[in-house]
Design a protein around this motif. Structure first.
Motif, mmCIF file in Angstrom:
data_model
loop_
_atom_site.group_PDB
_atom_site.id
_atom_site.type_symbol
_atom_site.label_atom_id
_atom_site.label_comp_id
_atom_site.label_asym_id
_atom_site.label_seq_id
_atom_site.Cartn_x
_atom_site.Cartn_y
_atom_site.Cartn_z
ATOM 1 N N MET A 71 52.457 29.931 33.315
ATOM 2 C CA MET A 71 52.789 28.907 34.314
ATOM 3 C C MET A 71 52.864 29.554 35.687
ATOM 4 O O MET A 71 53.611 30.513 35.890
ATOM 5 N N THR A 72 52.080 29.067 36.622
ATOM 6 C CA THR A 72 52.067 29.605 37.973
ATOM 7 C C THR A 72 53.222 29.025 38.778
ATOM 8 O O THR A 72 53.803 27.993 38.404
ATOM 9 N N PRO A 73 53.578 29.640 39.916
ATOM 10 C CA PRO A 73 54.621 29.058 40.773
ATOM 11 C C PRO A 73 54.286 27.635 41.209
ATOM 12 O O PRO A 73 55.184 26.793 41.326
ATOM 13 N N GLN A 74 52.998 27.366 41.430
ATOM 14 C CA GLN A 74 52.595 26.024 41.835
ATOM 15 C C GLN A 74 52.867 25.016 40.716
ATOM 16 O O GLN A 74 53.354 23.909 40.966
ATOM 17 N N GLU A 75 52.559 25.420 39.473
ATOM 18 C CA GLU A 75 52.808 24.535 38.329
ATOM 19 C C GLU A 75 54.302 24.323 38.117
ATOM 20 O O GLU A 75 54.752 23.205 37.811
ATOM 21 N N ASP A 83 58.670 30.776 28.935
ATOM 22 C CA ASP A 83 58.305 31.227 27.606
ATOM 23 C C ASP A 83 57.351 32.417 27.746
ATOM 24 O O ASP A 83 56.423 32.396 28.552
ATOM 25 N N ALA A 84 57.570 33.478 26.969
ATOM 26 C CA ALA A 84 56.774 34.700 27.085
ATOM 27 C C ALA A 84 55.281 34.424 26.916
ATOM 28 O O ALA A 84 54.445 34.980 27.633
ATOM 29 N N ILE A 94 58.753 26.348 29.558
ATOM 30 C CA ILE A 94 60.052 26.790 30.063
ATOM 31 C C ILE A 94 60.980 26.994 28.869
ATOM 32 O O ILE A 94 61.207 26.074 28.075
ATOM 33 N N SER A 95 61.515 28.225 28.736
ATOM 34 C CA SER A 95 62.363 28.519 27.573
ATOM 35 C C SER A 95 63.846 28.348 27.877
ATOM 36 O O SER A 95 64.630 28.085 26.967
ATOM 37 N N ALA A 96 64.254 28.493 29.146
ATOM 38 C CA ALA A 96 65.671 28.357 29.471
ATOM 39 C C ALA A 96 65.844 28.012 30.943
ATOM 40 O O ALA A 96 65.062 28.473 31.785
ATOM 41 N N VAL A 97 66.867 27.178 31.212
ATOM 42 C CA VAL A 97 67.226 26.846 32.593
ATOM 43 C C VAL A 97 68.734 26.986 32.707
ATOM 44 O O VAL A 97 69.485 26.347 31.965
#
Length: 559
Positions: free
Chosen positions: A1-5, A96-97, A80-83
């Motif tokens: 996932m890029t910063p833009q995404e 996520d790795a 995204i694995s955690a926020v």
């Protein structure tokens, strides 16, 4: 996932929070792009944003409550694995790795285009830099502009802009007369005029003018009447000097699209046309027999004489005509790079911009560069063997080479003075920044060669979930940053950001190299982890090459 995404994922979470009624904010108040940045401490996640703190008050809630609502929406986002919510409302996001590792393949497949964009595709930019008088070799200040200007042009082009590299050829005015008189004096074996130019290069050019006259079958120019003699040396001397300047710049990796002659502004009537346009707009007035431009109406500290009482044009007349000429050639953004001694020109040139109905600091942008000092053995290097009174581009290149010269001149912000340590740049150690970055690239190439010899092939597998080592997460994070750094360097006209990024990436790579193997030990089995690490190695190689290309510096395969 890029910063833009990720930015768009956070925006969607904001819109969902509005839809839920937890945020009373108009959709139009939600930014199109949400700023995310790398946390200073790795344990705080991969990315962080303070968007909840920015929008909470206007949305009728408190920052932490908004952050917690956003966290619930983001946790369900694929990749995204955690926020985590921290402090008064910061969001720390861990990817996520496997999703993070996908970037390695994206970079390899994108190749030279990774990091580029079309952000500035609508811009037609005239970039004027160096523009040294053709009365001597390029000094260190001009050399800095050559390196920075060319790198800035590359950065702007990488973000979609059309860039015209332009050199303003100062072949009009008193300095050219002094140059010609200096040549004549040296040809006659006389001392240079008190206000003239010295150095071995004057002797070399004077000798070349005499030799050229002989080869062409012309009379000895020293036997011509004084005015004709000076004009002969002026015309040929300027051509010879400028040919040397062009060659020096070309050898330094810098070429221009346009060489604009100042004298053409006067012979073509461009000066008169520009002044008439300002007069028709009501911005000119006459006082004490001179014609003035009301620059105080546009922020200047005083009005400026354009045509002096003796009928001769003041220096600003050429600047006025030159600005208008660029605009009439279709450039919507004009960037000028000037030395520190031109700081006082900024207000008057921006006033000229406004007088023509344009927007100061938008249609015209002026970068002021500070001094460059050479240091060797702890002492300043003050004098050129050839120029006599200044250190030149050729002196610097002879001492350290083109790559080290360009890199060392670009890696610092132009609004700061810099000391270039010749002893440091000659060392092949990690203390030398250009060696540090180039060695990282050479190391990636060596790893790829060793992998091929060991039978590790990218094509056999790519399993990004295997990239779990902390140094791999750090390296992927650095690779993710490149598009943002490039966009920011273009927006702020600061190519030094690319150099500093390259150093940070090289540091992350060297740490990863010390911890993670791409090839198995001894006769060990080649695994998917090895193959996937080769993708990461080659992605780093590509980004280092892309960054060095933007700086005009070679990316060596071996060192």
């Amino acid at each position: 996932m890029t910063p833009q995404e990720l930015s768009q994922a956070i925006r969607h979470a904001l819109l969902a929070t509005i839809s839920d009624g937890a945020l009373t904010l108009d959709v139009s108040d939600v930014p199109e792009h949400i700023h995310v940045e790398r946390p200073r401490q790795r344990e705080h996640g991969d990315w962080a944003t303070n968007i909840a703190m920015q929008l909470a008050k206007k949305g009728g809630t408190n920052p932490r409550a908004l952050a917690e609502n956003l966290s619930r929406h983001l946790t369900d986002t694929p990749g995204i694995s955690a926020v985590d919510v921290a402090g008064p409302g910061f969001l720390n996001i861990t990817l996520d790795a496997a999703v993070a590792g996908e970037l390695a393949k994206t970079i390899v497949e994108a190749g030279k285009t990774y990091g580029t964009s079309n952000t500035n595709k609508h811009k037609n930019i005239n970039l004027e830099f160096v523009s040294a008088n053709p009365t001597g070799p390029i000094h260190l200040g001009g050399t800095r502009w050559a390196a920075v200007g060319d790198s800035l042009a590359r950065v702007l082009e990488a973000t979609g802009a059309r860039v015209c590299r332009e050199y303003y050829f100062n072949d009009h005015g008193a300095q050219i007369d002094r140059f010609a008189r200096s040549l004549v004096a040296r040809a006659r074996n006389e001392a240079a005029p008190e206000d003239g130019y010295g150095g071995q290069y004057i002797q070399d050019i004077a000798d070349a003018v005499i030799a050229g006259a002989s080869a062409a079958g012309d009379p000895n120019p020293l036997e011509l009447p004084a005015d004709e003699c000076q004009e002969y040396f002026r015309a040929r001397g300027v051509d010879l000097m400028f040919a040397e300047i062009k060659k020096s710049l070309h050898d330094f990796g810098v070429d221009f699209d346009v060489y604009f002659h100042e004298n053409d502004l006067y012979t073509s009537g461009a000066v008169e046309r520009a002044i008439k346009r300002l007069d028709d707009a009501g911005h000119m007035f006459t006082q004490d027999g001179a014609n003035w431009l009301r620059t105080t109406e546009f922020g200047d500290d005083k009005d400026r004489v354009v045509i002096k009482s003796d009928g001769n044009a003041a220096y600003i007349a050429g600047d006025i005509a030159y600005y208008l000429d660029k605009r009439e050639r279709g450039f919507d953004e004009i960037v000028m790079m000037l030395g520190a001694d031109h700081h006082g020109y900024v207000a008057r040139l921006q006033a000229v911009t406004a007088a023509f109905g344009d927007t100061p600091y938008k249609n015209l942008q002026i970068l002021i560069g500070q001094m460059v000092n050479l240091v060797k053995d702890g002492e300043p290097v003050r004098m050129s063997k050839r120029a006599g009174t200044i250190v030149t581009l050729e002196d610097l290149v002879e001492a350290v080479g083109v790559d080290a010269a360009r890199y060392s001149l670009v890696r610092s912000s132009v609004d700061s003075s810099i000391d270039i340590d010749l002893d440091l740049l000659a060392k092949q150690t990690n203390d030398n920044p250009v060696f540090y970055v180039q060695y990282a690239h050479a190391r990636t190439a060596n790893v790829a060669r060793n992998a091929a010899a060991a039978g590790v092939r990218r094509e056999d597998a790519f399993v990004p979930a295997t990239l779990t080592h902390p140094t791999e997460a750090a390296l992927i994070g650095q690779l993710t940053e490149f598009p943002r750094v490039l966009a920011q360097a273009a927006e702020l006209h600061e190519p030094h950001r690319v150099a500093r990024y390259a150093e940070a990436l090289a540091g992350s790579y060297h740490k990863w190299y010390g911890e993670c193997r791409v090839t198995p030990l001894g006769d060990g089995e080649v695994t998917d982890t090895h193959r996937t690490r080769l993708w990461l190695n080659d992605a780093t190689r590509q980004v280092l090459a892309n960054a060095l290309e933007l700086l005009g510096v070679n990316a060596p395969e071996r060192m």
